[in-house]
Scaffold this active site. Structure first.
Site, mmCIF file in Angstrom:
data_model
loop_
_atom_site.group_PDB
_atom_site.id
_atom_site.type_symbol
_atom_site.label_atom_id
_atom_site.label_comp_id
_atom_site.label_asym_id
_atom_site.label_seq_id
_atom_site.Cartn_x
_atom_site.Cartn_y
_atom_site.Cartn_z
ATOM 1 C CB SER A 62 43.786 44.051 39.979
ATOM 2 O OG SER A 62 43.676 43.072 38.976
ATOM 3 C CE1 TYR A 71 43.963 38.461 40.900
ATOM 4 C CE2 TYR A 71 44.037 40.722 41.647
ATOM 5 C CZ TYR A 71 43.550 39.779 40.795
ATOM 6 O OH TYR A 71 42.651 40.120 39.821
ATOM 7 C CG PHE A 95 34.978 52.649 48.597
ATOM 8 C CD1 PHE A 95 36.015 51.869 49.091
ATOM 9 C CD2 PHE A 95 33.730 52.543 49.186
ATOM 10 C CE1 PHE A 95 35.806 50.991 50.138
ATOM 11 C CE2 PHE A 95 33.504 51.676 50.235
ATOM 12 C CZ PHE A 95 34.546 50.896 50.722
ATOM 13 C CB VAL A 96 38.898 58.090 46.236
ATOM 14 C CG1 VAL A 96 39.517 58.880 45.091
ATOM 15 C CG2 VAL A 96 38.121 59.017 47.166
ATOM 16 N N GLY A 98 39.747 37.945 36.494
ATOM 17 C CA GLY A 98 40.789 37.028 36.945
ATOM 18 C C GLY A 98 40.453 35.612 36.525
ATOM 19 C CG ASP A 141 32.404 42.137 40.505
ATOM 20 O OD1 ASP A 141 32.222 40.964 40.151
ATOM 21 O OD2 ASP A 141 33.506 42.702 40.477
ATOM 22 C CD GLU A 158 59.522 43.674 31.362
ATOM 23 O OE1 GLU A 158 59.147 44.729 30.813
ATOM 24 O OE2 GLU A 158 58.767 42.982 32.092
ATOM 25 C CG ASN A 197 37.084 42.274 35.177
ATOM 26 O OD1 ASN A 197 37.594 42.033 34.081
ATOM 27 N ND2 ASN A 197 37.788 42.614 36.240
ATOM 28 C CD GLU A 234 34.413 46.761 39.054
ATOM 29 O OE1 GLU A 234 34.643 47.972 38.908
ATOM 30 O OE2 GLU A 234 35.288 45.942 39.361
ATOM 31 N NE ARG A 277 34.520 39.492 39.249
ATOM 32 C CZ ARG A 277 35.727 40.045 39.179
ATOM 33 N NH1 ARG A 277 36.774 39.357 38.799
ATOM 34 N NH2 ARG A 277 35.881 41.336 39.462
#
Length: 384
Positions: free
Chosen positions: A216, A288, A208-209, A347, A328, A81, A343, A341, A326
């Site tokens: 990201s 980031y 880990f939830v 990034g 991991d 925007e 991706n 995982e 990528r």
């Protein structure tokens, strides 16, 4: 599409690359940042560029070709925007898969305006409604080539549950996990909560939830005990009604890039993601905002490097990926690699791990962008 479109577009002109970014997911801002980096790197003597931003509410809009406005500033990510300002028109891609690839710009009450043909789309969208196969399906219907994986691989790469199921079916090593689907939670929250508690009882706290279909590191919580579980579930479900819970794997985080060359996929030198001071895990802020730096090449043995490269390409092939991935991993204390995982649109700023791994492997950032565009121009749309 004729074979010479890899060097010239239709009718002998330079290929026109539509860079599409933004979108409706929580990764909107990171998508804008990534697209700005790609637009800076595209060789303008070789390609024409058409920037198309998708607003947070889903409108496709023309944006200024101004990559400098698309960077993180004052720890804030940019929004589409901010780039379209008062514009109210919409960009419409071709439909039907015919010969014409004309993009049309339409404003309320005005005659639609043709913007010319698009030869390839570079979809710099992260997360749902862009990286998950939805955009890829639309582009296949339109007959427009695009960078990256097709519908199936994009969908698999976005859904952490089915990604793991695919990996398991191909014999790739995957860590313990449990999934709570929307209907389970809606029908019986106590039973769904017990499912997670029983999982933690079997595999240990912390867990880990995570949202099952987000990226990201949005919506991820490290839960040390039962007391923090409900808040973590609520945070994950804020991003996705389906959640996945994973056990803690102790060891080193190792990443590896895969790039499709003319003779097939190849793996980059891997990277090590060291623990980030002040962060429990490699979360959004660490990735980031605080500019956490991975180490390339990873300080692992030659044998371990060869093994993770082999597994990364195997994961690429298992999910029927195209273009780039990528992958991991965790290198456990026992010396075994476990894939966490993939991706399918990682990034992609010059300081992101995927381009850095390929830089260390001899492929510069502009070359990487060019190779991906050329691979997309060679590839047919639809079934392949």
């Amino acid at each position: 599409m004729s074979s010479d479109n890899t060097t010239t577009g239709q009718h002998g002109r330079k290929p026109r690359v539509a860079v599409v970014f933004g979108g409706r997911s929580s990764e909107h801002g990171i998508s804008v940042v990534t697209a700005g980096a790609v637009m800076r790197a595209i060789d303008r003597s070789k390609y024409e560029v058409l920037p198309i931003g998708i607003t947070a509410d889903g409108r496709w809009a023309l944006t200024a070709d101004d990559p400098e406005r698309m960077a993180i500033a004052d720890r804030q990510v940019p929004q589409v925007e901010q780039l379209v300002e008062s514009d109210t028109g919409s960009v419409v891609l071709p439909v039907g898969g015919g010969e014409s690839r004309d993009v049309v710009y339409a404003e309320p009450g005005q005659v639609p305006k043709a913007l010319g043909e698009v030869d390839v789309v570079f979809p710099m969208l992260h997360g749902p409604y862009g990286e998950d196969g939805t955009l890829q399906g639309m582009l296949d219907l339109a007959g427009v080539p695009y960078v990256g994986s097709g519908v199936l691989a994009s969908s698999v790469g976005m859904d952490k549950e089915y990604m793991k199921r695919v990996f398991i079916s191909f014999g790739l090593p995957v860590g313990p996990y449990v999934v709570v689907r929307p209907r389970e939670w809606d029908n019986d929250q106590a039973a769904a909560r017990k499912k997670i508690v029983d999982f933690a009882g079997d595999h240990g706290w912390p867990v880990f939830v995570k949202p099952a279909r987000a990226g990201s590191s949005f919506g991820i919580t490290k839960v040390d005990d039962l007391a923090g579980l409900d808040e973590a579930i609520a945070e994950a479900r804020r991003h996705d009604p389906k959640i996945i819970v994973e056990s803690l794997l102790t060891g080193r985080e190792i990443e590896c890039g895969v790039l499709e060359f003319e003779d097939g996929p190849r793996a980059s030198l891997p990277a090590w993601i060291p623990p980030v001071q002040s962060h429990d895990f490699y979360d959004f802020e660490a990735k980031y905002i605080d500019s956490a730096s991975g180490v390339v090449p990873a300080p692992i043995s030659a044998e371990e490097t060869a093994k993770v490269q082999e597994l990364a390409v195997a994961a690429f092939e298992a999910a029927s990926c195209e273009g780039l991935v990528r992958a991991d991993f965790f290198l456990t204390d026992e010396g075994e690699f476990v894939i966490n995982e993939i991706n399918t649109m990682p990034g992609f700023t010059p300081i992101s791990m995927y381009p850095r791994m390929w830089e260390a492997s001899g492929v510069s950032y502009p070359e990487l962008v060019d190779k991906l565009i050329q691979a997309a121009l060679r590839r047919p749309t639809g079934l392949r």
